[in-house]
Design a protein around this motif. Structure first.
Motif, mmCIF file in Angstrom:
data_model
loop_
_atom_site.group_PDB
_atom_site.id
_atom_site.type_symbol
_atom_site.label_atom_id
_atom_site.label_comp_id
_atom_site.label_asym_id
_atom_site.label_seq_id
_atom_site.Cartn_x
_atom_site.Cartn_y
_atom_site.Cartn_z
ATOM 1 N N PHE A 114 0.819 -1.228 0.000
ATOM 2 C CA PHE A 114 0.000 0.000 0.000
ATOM 3 C C PHE A 114 0.841 1.262 0.000
ATOM 4 C CE2 PHE A 114 -0.816 0.508 4.890
ATOM 5 C CZ PHE A 114 0.551 0.551 5.115
ATOM 6 N N LYS A 115 2.159 1.108 0.088
ATOM 7 C CA LYS A 115 3.019 2.283 -0.030
ATOM 8 C C LYS A 115 2.833 2.926 -1.411
ATOM 9 C CE LYS A 115 5.288 2.427 3.937
ATOM 10 N NZ LYS A 115 4.797 1.270 4.677
ATOM 11 N N ALA A 116 2.340 2.141 -2.380
ATOM 12 C CA ALA A 116 2.070 2.687 -3.712
ATOM 13 C C ALA A 116 1.104 3.871 -3.632
ATOM 14 C CB ALA A 116 1.502 1.599 -4.618
ATOM 15 N N GLY A 140 11.703 -0.609 3.504
ATOM 16 C CA GLY A 140 11.656 -1.444 2.308
ATOM 17 C C GLY A 140 10.549 -1.104 1.326
ATOM 18 N N ASN A 141 9.302 -1.233 1.766
ATOM 19 C CA ASN A 141 8.193 -1.084 0.822
ATOM 20 C C ASN A 141 8.027 0.334 0.279
ATOM 21 O OD1 ASN A 141 7.396 -3.795 0.868
ATOM 22 N ND2 ASN A 141 6.214 -3.499 2.746
ATOM 23 N N ALA A 142 8.251 1.328 1.132
ATOM 24 C CA ALA A 142 8.109 2.707 0.665
ATOM 25 C C ALA A 142 9.176 3.023 -0.386
ATOM 26 C CB ALA A 142 8.205 3.683 1.828
ATOM 27 N N GLY A 217 -2.460 10.238 -0.418
ATOM 28 C CA GLY A 217 -2.577 8.959 -1.120
ATOM 29 C C GLY A 217 -3.116 7.880 -0.191
ATOM 30 N N LYS A 218 -2.579 7.845 1.022
ATOM 31 C CA LYS A 218 -3.037 6.835 1.986
ATOM 32 C C LYS A 218 -4.494 7.075 2.370
ATOM 33 C CE LYS A 218 0.519 4.080 3.363
ATOM 34 N NZ LYS A 218 0.969 4.042 4.744
ATOM 35 N N LYS A 219 -4.931 8.326 2.273
ATOM 36 C CA LYS A 219 -6.328 8.664 2.550
ATOM 37 C C LYS A 219 -7.280 7.861 1.668
ATOM 38 C CE LYS A 219 -8.147 12.534 0.876
ATOM 39 N NZ LYS A 219 -8.174 13.982 0.568
ATOM 40 N N PHE A 238 -8.320 -2.598 12.347
ATOM 41 C CA PHE A 238 -7.004 -2.904 12.917
ATOM 42 C C PHE A 238 -5.946 -2.499 11.896
ATOM 43 C CE2 PHE A 238 -7.465 -5.459 16.827
ATOM 44 C CZ PHE A 238 -8.846 -5.629 16.840
ATOM 45 N N TYR A 239 -5.061 -1.606 12.298
ATOM 46 C CA TYR A 239 -4.072 -1.072 11.359
ATOM 47 C C TYR A 239 -2.646 -1.268 11.904
ATOM 48 C CZ TYR A 239 -1.730 2.005 8.135
ATOM 49 O OH TYR A 239 -0.885 2.499 7.171
ATOM 50 N N PRO A 240 -1.765 -1.915 11.120
ATOM 51 C CA PRO A 240 -0.376 -2.094 11.577
ATOM 52 C C PRO A 240 0.335 -0.744 11.496
ATOM 53 C CG PRO A 240 -0.615 -2.934 9.341
ATOM 54 C CD PRO A 240 -1.975 -2.447 9.766
ATOM 55 N N THR A 241 0.727 -0.225 12.643
ATOM 56 C CA THR A 241 1.126 1.178 12.723
ATOM 57 C C THR A 241 2.634 1.366 12.872
ATOM 58 O OG1 THR A 241 -0.994 1.612 13.779
ATOM 59 C CG2 THR A 241 0.686 3.329 13.954
ATOM 60 N N GLY A 242 3.211 2.001 11.863
ATOM 61 C CA GLY A 242 4.609 2.402 11.929
ATOM 62 C C GLY A 242 4.618 3.914 12.083
ATOM 63 N N GLY A 243 4.784 4.624 10.946
ATOM 64 C CA GLY A 243 4.674 6.076 10.944
ATOM 65 C C GLY A 243 3.233 6.535 11.076
ATOM 66 N N GLY A 244 2.304 5.642 10.797
ATOM 67 C CA GLY A 244 0.882 5.917 11.042
ATOM 68 C C GLY A 244 0.129 6.629 9.931
ATOM 69 N N THR A 245 0.780 6.853 8.781
ATOM 70 C CA THR A 245 0.110 7.606 7.706
ATOM 71 C C THR A 245 -1.234 7.022 7.313
ATOM 72 O OG1 THR A 245 1.979 6.719 6.489
ATOM 73 C CG2 THR A 245 1.273 8.975 5.957
ATOM 74 N N GLY A 246 -1.319 5.713 7.269
ATOM 75 C CA GLY A 246 -2.564 5.082 6.825
ATOM 76 C C GLY A 246 -3.691 5.339 7.800
ATOM 77 N N LEU A 247 -3.394 5.200 9.069
ATOM 78 C CA LEU A 247 -4.416 5.408 10.097
ATOM 79 C C LEU A 247 -4.882 6.870 10.094
ATOM 80 C CD1 LEU A 247 -4.317 3.766 13.580
ATOM 81 C CD2 LEU A 247 -5.042 6.127 13.342
HETATM 82 C C1 PLP Z 1 4.894 0.924 5.895
HETATM 83 C C2 PLP Z 1 4.181 -0.290 6.298
HETATM 84 C C3 PLP Z 1 3.338 -0.307 7.424
HETATM 85 C C4 PLP Z 1 3.136 0.906 8.301
HETATM 86 O O1 PLP Z 1 2.442 1.914 7.636
HETATM 87 P P1 PLP Z 1 2.331 3.378 8.224
HETATM 88 O O2 PLP Z 1 1.156 3.972 7.554
HETATM 89 O O3 PLP Z 1 3.608 4.071 7.927
HETATM 90 O O4 PLP Z 1 2.122 3.260 9.701
HETATM 91 C C5 PLP Z 1 2.672 -1.480 7.705
HETATM 92 N N1 PLP Z 1 2.834 -2.586 6.950
HETATM 93 C C6 PLP Z 1 3.616 -2.604 5.860
HETATM 94 C C7 PLP Z 1 3.734 -3.843 5.071
HETATM 95 C C8 PLP Z 1 4.323 -1.458 5.495
HETATM 96 O O5 PLP Z 1 5.108 -1.484 4.409
#
Ligand code: PLP
Length: 407
Positions: A114-116, A140-142, A217-219, A238-247
């Motif tokens: 979804f980084k796309a 990696g994915n971004a 884009g994540k919106k 349920f959202y896997p949260t790193g930087g959190g842009t998606g949430l």
């Molecule tokens: C980047 C990433 C996340 C975290 O997304 P954020 O919106 O930055 O929190 C979760 N899962 C995968 C596979 C990712 O590449």
């Protein structure tokens, strides 16, 4: 396929998400003067008058079809790599209770994650604003998404990743035209290199939430989910949260949809899922804090959520609290077990980050924070195929007699 060269966009201005400081549209922006993320604001009244649900529903083209909700002005700046709406898969294995357990499978997007969504927008806006050289830290994915979209748009990319980033990610970034370096540190250490080098090299910093457009884009995840569920939001996300842009992006989408009257005021509980080896947001949520300090010695198999410090921490925490959701951490062992379970019983090969949401769902169901009657959406943010998998050692010698009773 015909596309209009001029998009109708409804951007009115930009704003610091923390202080409300205003910024002009159509200019290059990084962080605000308070060092906080800048977000895009739209004339939602005009947007709502211009477009209706039916028109959106009839369009194809994946997330680009939400053009009125996006900041790009000229279609020439858009790169299309075959984006599609990602499927929602209903899991068979759910607890009785009348609810639904759904997986939004983002691994079907270009570059397999979804980084796309975010990088397609960041690249289009970088092109529109005349930028030439982009740089970012990535797990990696971004990096892969940026390299693919930017190379196609004719922009140069320099990408820094932690030295233990999955091999396949580093290789795909290089193969898609990114100038990629492994760094002996974590993503925030990589971010520092971008921050310190950008003046000297002339890079534009595309780090999560350090420019205003990845989140737009994540919106589209929120817009797309609402559309797919018939403009009714689920009970829990349920959202896997790193930087959190998606949430944060989904939360913004829901507000914009309500402002134009396409959805009501009902919101899903937003659940930020992290790994116990890197859970700054969970700790801040539990502490009742507004910000999440750096997490020391961050480690987890779920590379995408190994983000020790997030510049948008207060935005994640705000959305989680306003939604009456929660933040939850799961062990790596539970993540790997969830990945095996869903792969073996549901036919879906989750990425570890996606598996973390499944493990968190199970945990929350057990401790009563979600109910079996809830409609729940888990985000699988990348294809499981991009990650190392357990090796297989079984083999057969076809020149020897085969003992079929043992197979
Ligand atoms: C980047 C990433 C996340 C975290 O997304 P954020 O919106 O930055 O929190 C979760 N899962 C995968 C596979 C990712 O590449």
């Amino acid at each position: 396929m015909k596309t209009p060269s001029e998009y109708k966009t409804f951007v009115s201005h930009l704003e610091c998400a923390y202080t409300g400081e205003r910024f002009e549209a159509d200019k290059i922006h990084g962080l605000s003067s308070a060092g906080k993320p800048i977000i895009v604001k739209y004339d939602l009244q005009a947007l709502g008058k211009h477009i209706d649900k039916g028109t959106i529903e009839r369009r194809t083209g994946g997330f680009w079809k939400y053009s009125e909700f996006l900041p790009v002005r000229s279609a020439e700046n858009i790169v299309r790599l075959g984006e599609e709406m990602t499927p929602i898969i209903r899991l068979a294995d759910q607890d009785a209770g009348g609810g639904e357990l759904l997986i939004k499978d983002e691994g079907r997007l270009p570059t397999g994650s979804f980084k796309a969504r975010g990088l397609a927008l960041a690249v289009a806006m970088a092109k529109e604003l005349g930028l030439k050289r982009l740089a970012m830290p990535t797990n990696g994915n971004a990096g892969a998404a940026m390299a693919a979209y930017a190379s196609r748009a004719g922009l140069q990319t320099t990408i820094f990743c932690p030295d233990d980033t999955p091999e396949i990610n580093v290789s795909e970034i290089a193969l898609q035209g990114g100038d990629v370096y492994r760094v002996n540190g974590l993503i925030n250490d990589c971010g520092k290199i971008v921050g310190e080098g950008k003046e000297a090299v002339g890079w534009f910093d595309v780090s999560t939430l350090k420019e205003p457009y990845r989140i737009e884009g994540k919106k589209t995840m929120g817009l797309e989910l609402a559309e797919q569920l018939g403009w009714q939001l689920p009970d829990v996300i349920f959202y896997p949260t790193g930087g959190g842009t998606g949430l944060i992006g989904m939360w913004k989408a829901f507000d914009e949809l309500e402002a134009i009257g396409w959805i009501g005021s009902k919101r899903p509980k937003m659940v930020a899922v992290q790994a116990t080896g890197c859970a700054p947001i969970v700790k801040a949520w539990e502490d009742g804090a507004e910000h999440a300090p750096l997490w020391e010695d961050a480690h987890t198999v779920a590379a995408g959520i190994r983000v020790p410090v997030a510049v948008g921490d207060f935005m994640i925490l705000r959305a989680v609290r306003q939604s009456k959701g929660f933040a939850i951490a799961v062990e790596d062992e539970a993540i790997m077990q969830a990945q095996r379970h869903v792969a073996q019983t549901e036919g879906v090969l989750l990425c570890p980050e996606g598996a973390a949401t499944y493990a968190a769902y199970r945990q929350a169901l057990k401790d009563g924070r979600v109910s079996g009657a809830d409609q729940v959406v888990l985000y699988n943010c990348a294809t499981g195929l991009k990650y190392p998998m357990a090796p297989v050692s079984q083999s057969l010698d076809r020149h020897q007699p085969i003992d079929y009773s043992r197979l």
